[in-house]
Design a protein around this motif. Sequence first.
Motif, PDB file in Angstrom:
ATOM      1  N   GLY A 127      -4.203  -6.650  -4.073  1.00  0.00           N
ATOM      2  CA  GLY A 127      -2.991  -7.736  -3.756  1.00  0.00           C
ATOM      3  C   GLY A 127      -1.700  -7.465  -4.859  1.00  0.00           C
ATOM      4  O   GLY A 127      -0.978  -8.223  -4.033  1.00  0.00           O
ATOM      5  N   SER A 128      -1.743  -6.071  -4.652  1.00  0.00           N
ATOM      6  CA  SER A 128      -0.553  -5.618  -4.524  1.00  0.00           C
ATOM      7  C   SER A 128       0.807  -5.508  -2.787  1.00  0.00           C
ATOM      8  O   SER A 128       1.580  -5.940  -3.352  1.00  0.00           O
ATOM      9  CB  SER A 128      -0.045  -4.167  -5.205  1.00  0.00           C
ATOM     10  OG  SER A 128      -0.920  -3.296  -3.641  1.00  0.00           O
ATOM     11  N   GLY A 129      -0.164  -5.768  -2.301  1.00  0.00           N
ATOM     12  CA  GLY A 129       0.773  -5.763  -0.817  1.00  0.00           C
ATOM     13  C   GLY A 129       0.630  -4.516  -0.168  1.00  0.00           C
ATOM     14  O   GLY A 129       1.718  -3.933   1.034  1.00  0.00           O
ATOM     15  N   ALA A 130       0.805  -3.236  -1.520  1.00  0.00           N
ATOM     16  CA  ALA A 130       1.801  -1.859  -0.902  1.00  0.00           C
ATOM     17  C   ALA A 130       0.304  -0.958   0.045  1.00  0.00           C
ATOM     18  O   ALA A 130      -0.459  -1.215  -0.756  1.00  0.00           O
ATOM     19  CB  ALA A 130       1.781  -1.185  -2.079  1.00  0.00           C
ATOM     20  N   PRO A 131       0.367  -0.534   1.120  1.00  0.00           N
ATOM     21  CA  PRO A 131       0.008   0.450   1.649  1.00  0.00           C
ATOM     22  C   PRO A 131      -0.533   1.879   1.710  1.00  0.00           C
ATOM     23  O   PRO A 131       0.513   1.607   0.206  1.00  0.00           O
ATOM     24  CB  PRO A 131       0.686   0.613   2.886  1.00  0.00           C
ATOM     25  CG  PRO A 131       2.174   0.102   2.528  1.00  0.00           C
ATOM     26  CD  PRO A 131       2.805  -0.252   1.973  1.00  0.00           C
ATOM     27  N   ARG A 132      -1.413   1.393   0.847  1.00  0.00           N
ATOM     28  CA  ARG A 132      -2.316   3.253  -0.106  1.00  0.00           C
ATOM     29  C   ARG A 132      -2.816   3.751   0.843  1.00  0.00           C
ATOM     30  O   ARG A 132      -3.068   5.055   0.773  1.00  0.00           O
ATOM     31  CB  ARG A 132      -3.009   2.053  -0.559  1.00  0.00           C
ATOM     32  CG  ARG A 132      -3.067   1.497  -1.700  1.00  0.00           C
ATOM     33  CD  ARG A 132      -4.021   0.799  -3.010  1.00  0.00           C
ATOM     34  NE  ARG A 132      -4.955   1.055  -3.095  1.00  0.00           N
ATOM     35  CZ  ARG A 132      -6.372   1.006  -3.345  1.00  0.00           C
ATOM     36  NH1 ARG A 132      -5.965  -0.614  -3.580  1.00  0.00           N
ATOM     37  NH2 ARG A 132      -7.232   1.527  -3.976  1.00  0.00           N
ATOM     38  N   LEU A 133      -3.583   3.139   1.944  1.00  0.00           N
ATOM     39  CA  LEU A 133      -4.518   4.378   2.674  1.00  0.00           C
ATOM     40  C   LEU A 133      -2.892   4.793   4.148  1.00  0.00           C
ATOM     41  O   LEU A 133      -3.834   5.520   4.635  1.00  0.00           O
ATOM     42  CB  LEU A 133      -5.532   3.681   3.542  1.00  0.00           C
ATOM     43  CG  LEU A 133      -6.842   3.265   2.846  1.00  0.00           C
ATOM     44  CD1 LEU A 133      -7.675   2.550   3.466  1.00  0.00           C
ATOM     45  CD2 LEU A 133      -7.248   4.100   2.095  1.00  0.00           C
ATOM     46  N   ILE A 134      -2.312   3.729   4.787  1.00  0.00           N
ATOM     47  CA  ILE A 134      -1.370   4.838   5.650  1.00  0.00           C
ATOM     48  C   ILE A 134      -0.113   4.355   4.987  1.00  0.00           C
ATOM     49  O   ILE A 134      -0.074   3.318   4.856  1.00  0.00           O
ATOM     50  CB  ILE A 134      -1.434   3.612   7.090  1.00  0.00           C
ATOM     51  CG1 ILE A 134      -3.332   3.018   7.549  1.00  0.00           C
ATOM     52  CG2 ILE A 134      -0.445   4.524   8.274  1.00  0.00           C
ATOM     53  CD1 ILE A 134      -3.393   2.549   8.477  1.00  0.00           C
ATOM     54  N   ARG A 135       0.285   5.811   4.915  1.00  0.00           N
ATOM     55  CA  ARG A 135       1.680   5.854   4.605  1.00  0.00           C
ATOM     56  C   ARG A 135       2.763   5.954   6.179  1.00  0.00           C
ATOM     57  O   ARG A 135       2.212   6.408   6.139  1.00  0.00           O
ATOM     58  CB  ARG A 135       1.489   6.367   3.421  1.00  0.00           C
ATOM     59  CG  ARG A 135       0.447   7.497   2.548  1.00  0.00           C
ATOM     60  CD  ARG A 135       1.548   6.181   1.080  1.00  0.00           C
ATOM     61  NE  ARG A 135      -0.089   6.009   0.190  1.00  0.00           N
ATOM     62  CZ  ARG A 135      -0.214   6.869  -0.786  1.00  0.00           C
ATOM     63  NH1 ARG A 135       0.724   7.547  -1.295  1.00  0.00           N
ATOM     64  NH2 ARG A 135      -0.556   6.129  -2.237  1.00  0.00           N
TER      65      ARG A 135
END
Length: 230
Positions: free
Chosen positions: A211-219
């Motif tokens: 739900g955050s919308g921030a990429p966590r896996l691909i930076r």
Amino acid sequence: MSAEGNTVLVVDDERQIVRALRVLLRDAGFETVAAGGVEEALDLAALHGPDAAIVDLMLPDGTGVDVCRGLREWSSLPILVLSAVDEEDQKVEALQAGADDYVTKPFGPRELLARLQALLRRAAPAGEEPVIRVGDLDVDVAGHRVSRDGEEIHLTKIEFGLLRTLVRHRGKLLTHQALLLEVWGAAYAEDTATLRTHIANLRRKIEPPDGSGAPRLIRTETGVGYRLVA
């Protein structure tokens, strides 16, 4: 990976930086050998055969890019570049010349050690894992399948090619050009717009739905490339 017995070549002409790195690496169990310039670095590398190198970009008789190119003529040892914040073009050039990763000055000691140890782990010989776990994803490299909690995620051929490349080099920064060459070939080596589009599509499919919308896996490493967080 244990640091015991591993030697790191430190290439920097700033005495305070060299002193700090010596202490940091010694406390982590590494041995060090230090050089203040390009020629000395290449000579010491040939003499000592270090397991890894930490290389500053700005040197009195050349650049860290020269060190990377010289080392890559005969060695595949992991190379970690130290870079000032405003030297993006040189960071890209160093990565294309054979560097494996970079840390920005001023650097955090824990981050630098973590990056170095990750590079050494990846350099250790090992067969390719048939299924690689990344976050909550299972990536079946041989079977060309990706799943989360047993549910398959459907990727296009290009999307899977990107993911497979990132997974194989997880934790390592890959430049735009490196990804384009690996997945599309030499004809697309400068087509960063195409790469960004496919990375965006891949993220929509594999990023955890938190739900955050921030990429966590691909930076994203702005202006340089992408890194899959291991």
